[in-house]
Design a protein around this motif. Sequence first.
Motif, PDB file in Angstrom:
ATOM      1  N   GLU A   7      23.070 -49.731 -55.136  1.00  0.00           N
ATOM      2  CA  GLU A   7      24.067 -48.930 -55.630  1.00  0.00           C
ATOM      3  C   GLU A   7      23.729 -47.562 -56.892  1.00  0.00           C
ATOM      4  O   GLU A   7      24.479 -46.678 -56.779  1.00  0.00           O
ATOM      5  CB  GLU A   7      25.394 -49.288 -55.211  1.00  0.00           C
ATOM      6  N   THR A   8      23.627 -48.769 -57.710  1.00  0.00           N
ATOM      7  CA  THR A   8      23.203 -47.825 -58.865  1.00  0.00           C
ATOM      8  C   THR A   8      22.344 -47.218 -59.532  1.00  0.00           C
ATOM      9  O   THR A   8      22.418 -45.574 -59.559  1.00  0.00           O
ATOM     10  CB  THR A   8      23.075 -48.946 -60.447  1.00  0.00           C
ATOM     11  N   PRO A   9      21.177 -47.244 -58.725  1.00  0.00           N
ATOM     12  CA  PRO A   9      20.268 -46.460 -58.591  1.00  0.00           C
ATOM     13  C   PRO A   9      20.068 -45.554 -57.946  1.00  0.00           C
ATOM     14  O   PRO A   9      19.979 -43.957 -57.743  1.00  0.00           O
ATOM     15  CB  PRO A   9      18.614 -46.712 -58.144  1.00  0.00           C
ATOM     16  N   GLY A  10      21.134 -45.361 -56.850  1.00  0.00           N
ATOM     17  CA  GLY A  10      20.990 -44.306 -55.949  1.00  0.00           C
ATOM     18  C   GLY A  10      21.793 -43.218 -56.595  1.00  0.00           C
ATOM     19  O   GLY A  10      22.051 -42.024 -56.572  1.00  0.00           O
TER      20      GLY A  10
ATOM     21  N   TRP B 112      28.996 -32.870 -64.492  1.00  0.00           N
ATOM     22  CA  TRP B 112      29.701 -33.960 -64.026  1.00  0.00           C
ATOM     23  C   TRP B 112      28.824 -35.400 -65.271  1.00  0.00           C
ATOM     24  O   TRP B 112      27.782 -35.225 -65.430  1.00  0.00           O
ATOM     25  CB  TRP B 112      29.456 -35.011 -62.950  1.00  0.00           C
ATOM     26  N   GLU B 113      29.764 -36.301 -65.634  1.00  0.00           N
ATOM     27  CA  GLU B 113      29.347 -37.491 -66.645  1.00  0.00           C
ATOM     28  C   GLU B 113      28.824 -38.562 -65.157  1.00  0.00           C
ATOM     29  O   GLU B 113      29.009 -38.493 -64.097  1.00  0.00           O
ATOM     30  CB  GLU B 113      30.385 -38.193 -66.868  1.00  0.00           C
ATOM     31  N   ARG B 114      28.073 -39.353 -66.299  1.00  0.00           N
ATOM     32  CA  ARG B 114      27.407 -39.947 -65.138  1.00  0.00           C
ATOM     33  C   ARG B 114      28.509 -41.306 -64.161  1.00  0.00           C
ATOM     34  O   ARG B 114      28.425 -41.524 -63.335  1.00  0.00           O
ATOM     35  CB  ARG B 114      25.870 -40.570 -65.260  1.00  0.00           C
ATOM     36  N   GLU B 115      29.257 -41.735 -65.081  1.00  0.00           N
ATOM     37  CA  GLU B 115      29.505 -42.722 -65.146  1.00  0.00           C
ATOM     38  C   GLU B 115      31.484 -41.821 -63.798  1.00  0.00           C
ATOM     39  O   GLU B 115      31.598 -42.912 -63.635  1.00  0.00           O
ATOM     40  CB  GLU B 115      30.588 -43.700 -66.417  1.00  0.00           C
ATOM     41  N   ALA B 116      31.269 -40.566 -64.822  1.00  0.00           N
ATOM     42  CA  ALA B 116      32.442 -40.006 -64.012  1.00  0.00           C
ATOM     43  C   ALA B 116      32.075 -40.176 -62.376  1.00  0.00           C
ATOM     44  O   ALA B 116      32.963 -40.277 -61.549  1.00  0.00           O
ATOM     45  CB  ALA B 116      33.111 -38.791 -64.027  1.00  0.00           C
ATOM     46  N   LEU B 117      30.718 -39.650 -62.011  1.00  0.00           N
ATOM     47  CA  LEU B 117      30.268 -39.414 -61.041  1.00  0.00           C
ATOM     48  C   LEU B 117      29.714 -40.865 -60.024  1.00  0.00           C
ATOM     49  O   LEU B 117      30.439 -41.292 -59.255  1.00  0.00           O
ATOM     50  CB  LEU B 117      29.072 -39.158 -60.982  1.00  0.00           C
ATOM     51  N   HIS B 118      29.736 -42.049 -60.970  1.00  0.00           N
ATOM     52  CA  HIS B 118      29.947 -43.319 -60.594  1.00  0.00           C
ATOM     53  C   HIS B 118      31.060 -43.718 -59.519  1.00  0.00           C
ATOM     54  O   HIS B 118      31.319 -44.232 -58.337  1.00  0.00           O
ATOM     55  CB  HIS B 118      28.953 -44.119 -61.494  1.00  0.00           C
ATOM     56  N   GLY B 119      31.655 -43.493 -60.907  1.00  0.00           N
ATOM     57  CA  GLY B 119      33.175 -43.835 -60.728  1.00  0.00           C
ATOM     58  C   GLY B 119      33.582 -42.939 -59.342  1.00  0.00           C
ATOM     59  O   GLY B 119      34.408 -43.433 -58.539  1.00  0.00           O
ATOM     60  N   ARG B 120      33.634 -42.209 -59.148  1.00  0.00           N
ATOM     61  CA  ARG B 120      33.676 -40.812 -57.533  1.00  0.00           C
ATOM     62  C   ARG B 120      33.384 -41.316 -56.329  1.00  0.00           C
ATOM     63  O   ARG B 120      34.282 -41.508 -55.567  1.00  0.00           O
ATOM     64  CB  ARG B 120      33.550 -40.008 -58.363  1.00  0.00           C
ATOM     65  N   PHE B 121      32.038 -41.590 -57.145  1.00  0.00           N
ATOM     66  CA  PHE B 121      31.397 -41.803 -55.259  1.00  0.00           C
ATOM     67  C   PHE B 121      30.793 -42.975 -54.604  1.00  0.00           C
ATOM     68  O   PHE B 121      30.110 -43.154 -53.684  1.00  0.00           O
ATOM     69  CB  PHE B 121      29.830 -41.047 -55.686  1.00  0.00           C
ATOM     70  N   ARG B 122      30.727 -44.044 -55.423  1.00  0.00           N
ATOM     71  CA  ARG B 122      30.706 -45.406 -55.533  1.00  0.00           C
ATOM     72  C   ARG B 122      31.503 -45.741 -54.306  1.00  0.00           C
ATOM     73  O   ARG B 122      32.252 -45.513 -53.691  1.00  0.00           O
ATOM     74  CB  ARG B 122      31.090 -46.156 -56.137  1.00  0.00           C
ATOM     75  N   GLY B 123      31.073 -46.113 -53.552  1.00  0.00           N
ATOM     76  CA  GLY B 123      31.380 -46.454 -52.301  1.00  0.00           C
ATOM     77  C   GLY B 123      31.574 -45.258 -50.251  1.00  0.00           C
ATOM     78  O   GLY B 123      31.673 -45.699 -49.711  1.00  0.00           O
ATOM     79  N   VAL B 124      31.072 -44.466 -51.051  1.00  0.00           N
ATOM     80  CA  VAL B 124      31.656 -42.721 -49.849  1.00  0.00           C
ATOM     81  C   VAL B 124      30.240 -42.474 -49.355  1.00  0.00           C
ATOM     82  O   VAL B 124      29.503 -43.079 -50.321  1.00  0.00           O
ATOM     83  CB  VAL B 124      32.065 -41.989 -51.145  1.00  0.00           C
TER      84      VAL B 124
ATOM     85  N   SER C  34      15.789 -53.758 -56.886  1.00  0.00           N
ATOM     86  CA  SER C  34      16.105 -55.485 -56.854  1.00  0.00           C
ATOM     87  C   SER C  34      16.842 -55.912 -55.428  1.00  0.00           C
ATOM     88  O   SER C  34      17.936 -55.270 -55.458  1.00  0.00           O
ATOM     89  CB  SER C  34      16.249 -55.730 -58.347  1.00  0.00           C
ATOM     90  N   PRO C  35      16.859 -57.289 -55.389  1.00  0.00           N
ATOM     91  CA  PRO C  35      17.682 -57.617 -54.929  1.00  0.00           C
ATOM     92  C   PRO C  35      19.062 -58.353 -55.859  1.00  0.00           C
ATOM     93  O   PRO C  35      19.026 -58.084 -56.582  1.00  0.00           O
ATOM     94  CB  PRO C  35      17.321 -59.201 -54.041  1.00  0.00           C
ATOM     95  N   MET C  36      19.834 -58.412 -54.911  1.00  0.00           N
ATOM     96  CA  MET C  36      21.470 -58.715 -56.161  1.00  0.00           C
ATOM     97  C   MET C  36      20.496 -60.556 -56.632  1.00  0.00           C
ATOM     98  O   MET C  36      20.117 -60.871 -56.105  1.00  0.00           O
ATOM     99  CB  MET C  36      22.412 -58.948 -55.224  1.00  0.00           C
ATOM    100  N   ALA C  37      21.961 -59.986 -57.646  1.00  0.00           N
ATOM    101  CA  ALA C  37      21.473 -61.705 -58.172  1.00  0.00           C
ATOM    102  C   ALA C  37      21.821 -62.711 -57.233  1.00  0.00           C
ATOM    103  O   ALA C  37      22.757 -62.782 -56.628  1.00  0.00           O
ATOM    104  CB  ALA C  37      22.192 -62.121 -59.805  1.00  0.00           C
TER     105      ALA C  37
ATOM    106  N   ASP D 167      27.366 -57.245 -45.914  1.00  0.00           N
ATOM    107  CA  ASP D 167      26.360 -55.469 -46.422  1.00  0.00           C
ATOM    108  C   ASP D 167      25.783 -55.008 -47.277  1.00  0.00           C
ATOM    109  O   ASP D 167      25.142 -56.268 -47.759  1.00  0.00           O
ATOM    110  CB  ASP D 167      27.632 -55.001 -47.219  1.00  0.00           C
ATOM    111  N   ALA D 168      24.882 -54.575 -46.951  1.00  0.00           N
ATOM    112  CA  ALA D 168      23.296 -54.197 -47.284  1.00  0.00           C
ATOM    113  C   ALA D 168      23.866 -53.684 -49.133  1.00  0.00           C
ATOM    114  O   ALA D 168      23.171 -54.835 -49.842  1.00  0.00           O
ATOM    115  CB  ALA D 168      21.989 -53.218 -46.903  1.00  0.00           C
ATOM    116  N   ASP D 169      24.079 -52.517 -49.382  1.00  0.00           N
ATOM    117  CA  ASP D 169      23.918 -52.219 -50.581  1.00  0.00           C
ATOM    118  C   ASP D 169      25.061 -52.599 -51.608  1.00  0.00           C
ATOM    119  O   ASP D 169      26.380 -52.936 -51.008  1.00  0.00           O
ATOM    120  CB  ASP D 169      24.103 -50.465 -50.418  1.00  0.00           C
ATOM    121  N   GLY D 170      24.856 -53.268 -52.510  1.00  0.00           N
ATOM    122  CA  GLY D 170      25.344 -53.787 -53.458  1.00  0.00           C
ATOM    123  C   GLY D 170      25.631 -55.293 -53.401  1.00  0.00           C
ATOM    124  O   GLY D 170      26.669 -56.194 -53.510  1.00  0.00           O
ATOM    125  N   THR D 171      25.598 -55.760 -51.770  1.00  0.00           N
ATOM    126  CA  THR D 171      26.433 -57.442 -51.546  1.00  0.00           C
ATOM    127  C   THR D 171      24.696 -58.185 -51.740  1.00  0.00           C
ATOM    128  O   THR D 171      24.678 -58.758 -51.898  1.00  0.00           O
ATOM    129  CB  THR D 171      26.544 -57.122 -50.631  1.00  0.00           C
TER     130      THR D 171
END
Length: 125
Positions: free
Chosen positions: A19-22, A37-49, A90-93, A10-14
């Motif tokens: 993912e985080t900047p997006g 929306w709080e930042r962390e709540a939005l990240h949790g709700r929409f990560r991978g969607v 950045s590329p993933m570590a 997979d490209a994003d997050g792999t």
Amino acid sequence: MQPIEAVIFDADGTLVDSETPGLDVLHEQALALGLSWEREALHGRFRGVRMADCAASLAAEAGRHEPGFADALLQQIRAAMAERFRRGLSPMAGAEALLRRLTLPFCIATNGPREKVELTLGLTG
């Protein structure tokens, strides 16, 4: 058990740390719509969607049901993400080292549009 003949990444997050900047861009768009929306709540709700589903959810949450609004919001989000990615991505570590050492054939799969993956892979090498 059959031997592994190829690897699909997979490209994003792999491979690309997009993912985080997006999701930060998505959060900014939510705030611009007047959502609290709080930042962390939005990240949790929409990560991978899928981003189209994210835009539709934000439009619905904001009470914006007029025809074409969610599609226009999606295009606005994608443009803002592309701009954010161009400012630094950045590329993933370890991704680059892994790909250099990999002896199996590999490819990249994504649920995102081709333009996005070409941009993110191009920016990160």
